[in-house]
Structures are given as structure tokens and as C-alpha cells.
Design a protein around this motif. Structure first.
Motif, mmCIF file in Angstrom:
data_model
loop_
_atom_site.group_PDB
_atom_site.id
_atom_site.type_symbol
_atom_site.label_atom_id
_atom_site.label_comp_id
_atom_site.label_asym_id
_atom_site.label_seq_id
_atom_site.Cartn_x
_atom_site.Cartn_y
_atom_site.Cartn_z
ATOM 1 N N LEU A 1 10.759 11.770 1.322
ATOM 2 C CA LEU A 1 10.774 10.931 0.132
ATOM 3 C C LEU A 1 12.102 11.063 -0.610
ATOM 4 O O LEU A 1 12.670 10.072 -1.071
ATOM 5 C CB LEU A 1 9.606 11.281 -0.788
ATOM 6 N N LYS B 1 0.843 -1.192 0.000
ATOM 7 C CA LYS B 1 0.000 0.000 0.000
ATOM 8 C C LYS B 1 0.876 1.240 0.000
ATOM 9 O O LYS B 1 2.036 1.212 0.415
ATOM 10 C CB LYS B 1 -0.903 0.012 1.242
ATOM 11 N N ASN B 2 0.327 2.332 -0.446
ATOM 12 C CA ASN B 2 1.045 3.606 -0.455
ATOM 13 C C ASN B 2 1.019 4.237 0.926
ATOM 14 O O ASN B 2 0.059 4.111 1.667
ATOM 15 C CB ASN B 2 0.404 4.575 -1.452
ATOM 16 N N ILE B 3 2.113 4.921 1.249
ATOM 17 C CA ILE B 3 2.131 5.738 2.458
ATOM 18 C C ILE B 3 2.498 7.149 2.042
ATOM 19 O O ILE B 3 3.197 7.353 1.053
ATOM 20 C CB ILE B 3 3.116 5.200 3.523
ATOM 21 N N LYS B 4 2.025 8.118 2.799
ATOM 22 C CA LYS B 4 2.310 9.513 2.470
ATOM 23 C C LYS B 4 3.389 10.037 3.391
ATOM 24 O O LYS B 4 3.306 9.901 4.603
ATOM 25 C CB LYS B 4 1.043 10.351 2.594
ATOM 26 N N VAL B 5 4.418 10.604 2.782
ATOM 27 C CA VAL B 5 5.509 11.225 3.524
ATOM 28 C C VAL B 5 5.772 12.596 2.911
ATOM 29 O O VAL B 5 5.354 12.882 1.794
ATOM 30 C CB VAL B 5 6.796 10.365 3.487
ATOM 31 N N SER B 6 6.472 13.416 3.648
ATOM 32 C CA SER B 6 6.791 14.738 3.120
ATOM 33 C C SER B 6 7.765 14.595 1.952
ATOM 34 O O SER B 6 8.504 13.609 1.865
ATOM 35 C CB SER B 6 7.403 15.607 4.224
ATOM 36 N N PRO B 7 7.788 15.568 1.067
ATOM 37 C CA PRO B 7 8.697 15.496 -0.085
ATOM 38 C C PRO B 7 10.172 15.374 0.317
ATOM 39 O O PRO B 7 10.929 14.643 -0.322
ATOM 40 C CB PRO B 7 8.441 16.810 -0.833
#
Length: 91
Positions: A48, A39-45
Motif C-alpha cells: 500500500l 470495491k476494496n482490496i486488501k494488500v500488505s502495508p
């Protein structure tokens, strides 16, 4: 032009056939993960970018780095009780 009477070449005789079975199931069992289950996880740019840089330096996939970081965090910062709870949740 006239037609040329030529003999039809014989088919090739194969002594040993190649093994064409796929090893996908074996690889899945070894890794224990399938691409469709990730699954995708959201992190700050900026995070990343750091993940991508480390993965490029170490020649590994992004998810492999995240897996290693999580394992390290669990082993070194969590109590035994917390580790047991996580282990029971992931079974």
C-alpha cells in the motif's frame, strides 16, 4: 428616527443565462466507472505504501495505478487464450 422614502431597486435583467446542467453523466460514460461500484482490496502495508508513493509521484489515483498494472500484466504475461477468457468474463 424617521423612515426614509426610497425607491425599491429594480431586479437585474440577465441577457444570457449560464448553463447549469451537470456533466456527471457524460463523465461517467467516458470513464466507464462509478465510485460506488469500486470495491476494496486488501494488500500488505508495504505494498500500500508503494502504491501511494507511485501515485503521488505520477499524480494519479490508487485505482488508476492498479488498473494500469492489471492491464500491463494481462498484455505481457498471459497467453492469448487466457486473455480471451478474461475478456469474455468481463463483458
Amino acid at each position: 428616527m424617521a423612515l426614509i422614502d426610497r425607491k425599491v431597486p429594480k431586479s437585474v435583467i440577465v441577457e444570457n443565462e449560464a448553463d447549469t446542467t451537470r456533466n456527471a453523466e457524460k463523465e461517467i460514460i467516458k470513464k466507464g466507472k462509478i465510485g460506488s461500484t469500486r470495491k476494496n482490496i486488501k494488500v500488505s502495508p508495504s505494498t500500500l505504501n508503494l502504491i501511494k508513493a507511485v501515485c503521488t509521484m505520477k499524480s494519479m489515483k490508487n485505482y488508476e495505478l492498479v488498473d494500469e498494472a492489471i492491464e500491463y500484466y494481462i498484455k505481457n504475461t498471459m497467453s492469448e487464450r487466457e486473455q480471451r477468457i478474461l475478456k469474455n468474463l468481463n463483458q
